[in-house]
Design an enzyme around this catalytic site. Structure first.
Site: not given
Ligand SMILES: Cc1cc2nc3c(=O)[nH]c(=O)nc-3n(C[C@H](O)[C@H](O)[C@H](O)COP(=O)(O)O)c2cc1C
Length: 366
Positions: A25, A27, A102, A169-172, A174, A223
């Site tokens: 996912p 954004t 998500q 979305h339970g991560a990061h 938020y 997540r």
């Molecule tokens: C531009 C961008 C936007 C993201 N937005 C979200 C999001 O909306 N929800 C989420 O759970 N993670 C988000 N992430 C994290 C990604 O889902 C992913 O976990 C992260 O990029 C690591 O994977 P990668 O190394 O393959 O890029 C975002 C990452 C990027 C690069």
């Protein structure tokens, strides 16, 4: 090493996918007033045509007055936004793909650089986004109940529109994660507490409501991340036992697949074993898991926001872990954001055509 194993199909309840690769996912903020446009539908259907097994949408916010800090992040409520999402899933299916939204509530946030703010203050377990930022208000029990129902309605809409699964979305850092984290959850009611098990109550009630709304046969992905944007090295749980006290009740509440967010998938979760987060989650719960984090790239994603470029890298270590049975699915973020045909190129072994990732890719829906 061959990537052939990643191209075996996978089925779990409503989810039937042709390979093990998931679009993470991400954004994109290309949905004015929260409504996904035709361009958004084409962006996702190009990934389906490019053979992504399962597409997870960018975070899309539930029906609460301050669930978002960005006017261009898509909503998952309201007639127009849901019409936009209907077009997305129909286009993805027309290309033979599978997809889940998500569903997201950002919780207490910083103000967006655009200057846009919601009409009412941000809300969370407390007024804090992290120990250094108070920018909202603590939710009442009525707010909490309403939010749980809003997650349930979003999941029911995902099913009704024809999506193949839903991800919570339970991560990061938020909303749901703000409840997990002791630094942002100082509540003295039943949604707070000294242990991660106590602070998981909100997440569990969300999962139960989602399960109630979608029925037994619809696949629910949860997540989670140990790390926080305000503290990359933080771990919500510091031992396998503590992790079990966090994950097992969520599995029992209705989660089918845990999506275990790491910045680098190869990093061990605890000392004494090389298992990563997805490896431990599978071992502790018996549920299917998704790993993620710098698959196929030599730099991680938070550095990418600061402008760092990443080059393609080998999948050997990923495949070693996959073959060992550590996880069932592999999510890939930036490489698929930058190139709709990433999966096809891996499948056809055209590694010389892989493009890596640079920050410029964020500027458009490629
Ligand atoms: C531009 C961008 C936007 C993201 N937005 C979200 C999001 O909306 N929800 C989420 O759970 N993670 C988000 N992430 C994290 C990604 O889902 C992913 O976990 C992260 O990029 C690591 O994977 P990668 O190394 O393959 O890029 C975002 C990452 C990027 C690069």
């Amino acid at each position: 090493m061959s990537s052939e194993q990643l191209f075996k199909p996978f089925s779990l309840k409503s989810l039937n996918i042709k390979n093990r690769i998931v679009m993470a996912p991400m954004t994109r903020s290309f949905s004015p007033d929260g409504v996904p446009t035709e361009e958004v539908a084409s962006y996702y259907s190009r990934r389906a045509a490019g053979q992504v097994g399962l597409i997870l949408s960018e975070g899309t916010v539930i029906d609460r007055p301050s669930s978002s800090n960005d006017a261009n992040v898509p909503h998952f409520h309201g007639e127009k936004a849901l019409e936009g999402w209907k077009k997305v899933i129909d286009d993805v299916h027309a290309e033979g793909g599978s997809m889940g939204p998500q569903i997201w509530h950002m919780g207490v946030m910083y103000n967006h650089h655009s200057g846009w703010t919601p009409a009412v203050p941000f809300e969370g377990p407390s007024e804090y986004n992290n120990p250094n930022l108070a920018n909202g208000r603590a939710m009442t029990e009525t707010d909490i109940q309403d939010t749980i129902l809003a997650f349930g309605r979003a999941a029911a809409d995902a099913k009704r529109l024809g999506f193949d699964c839903v991800e919570i979305h339970g991560a990061h850092g938020y909303l749901i994660d703000q409840f997990f984290w002791e630094a942002t959850n100082n509540r003295t009611d039943q949604y707070g507490g000294k242990t991660i098990a106590e602070r998981s109550r909100f997440a569990i009630e969300v999962i139960k409501e989602v399960r109630k709304q979608v029925g037994e046969d619809f696949t629910i992905i949860m997540r989670l991340s140990q790390w926080k944007p305000a503290d990359y090295d933080f771990k919500l749980t510091k031992t396998p036992e503590e992790m079990a006290s966090w994950l097992v009740p969520m599995a029992e509440a209705g989660v089918d697949i845990f999506h275990c967010s790491q910045r680098r998938f190869w990093e061990p979760e605890f000392e004494g074993s090389d298992l990563n987060f997805a490896g431990w989650a599978k071992k502790l719960t018996g549920k299917a898991t998704i790993t993620v984090g710098s698959v196929g790239l030599n730099g991680e994603f938070l550095a990418a926001f600061a402008g760092e470029s990443s080059q393609p890298s080998s999948l050997d270590e990923l495949i070693r872990r996959f073959d060992r049975g550590d996880f069932d699915l592999v999510a890939v973020g930036r490489p698929i954001l930058a190139d709709p045909n990433w999966v096809k190129k891996i499948h056809d072994n055209k590694t010389e055509e892989l493009v890596g990732f640079s920050k410029e890719a964020l500027g458009a829906l490629l």
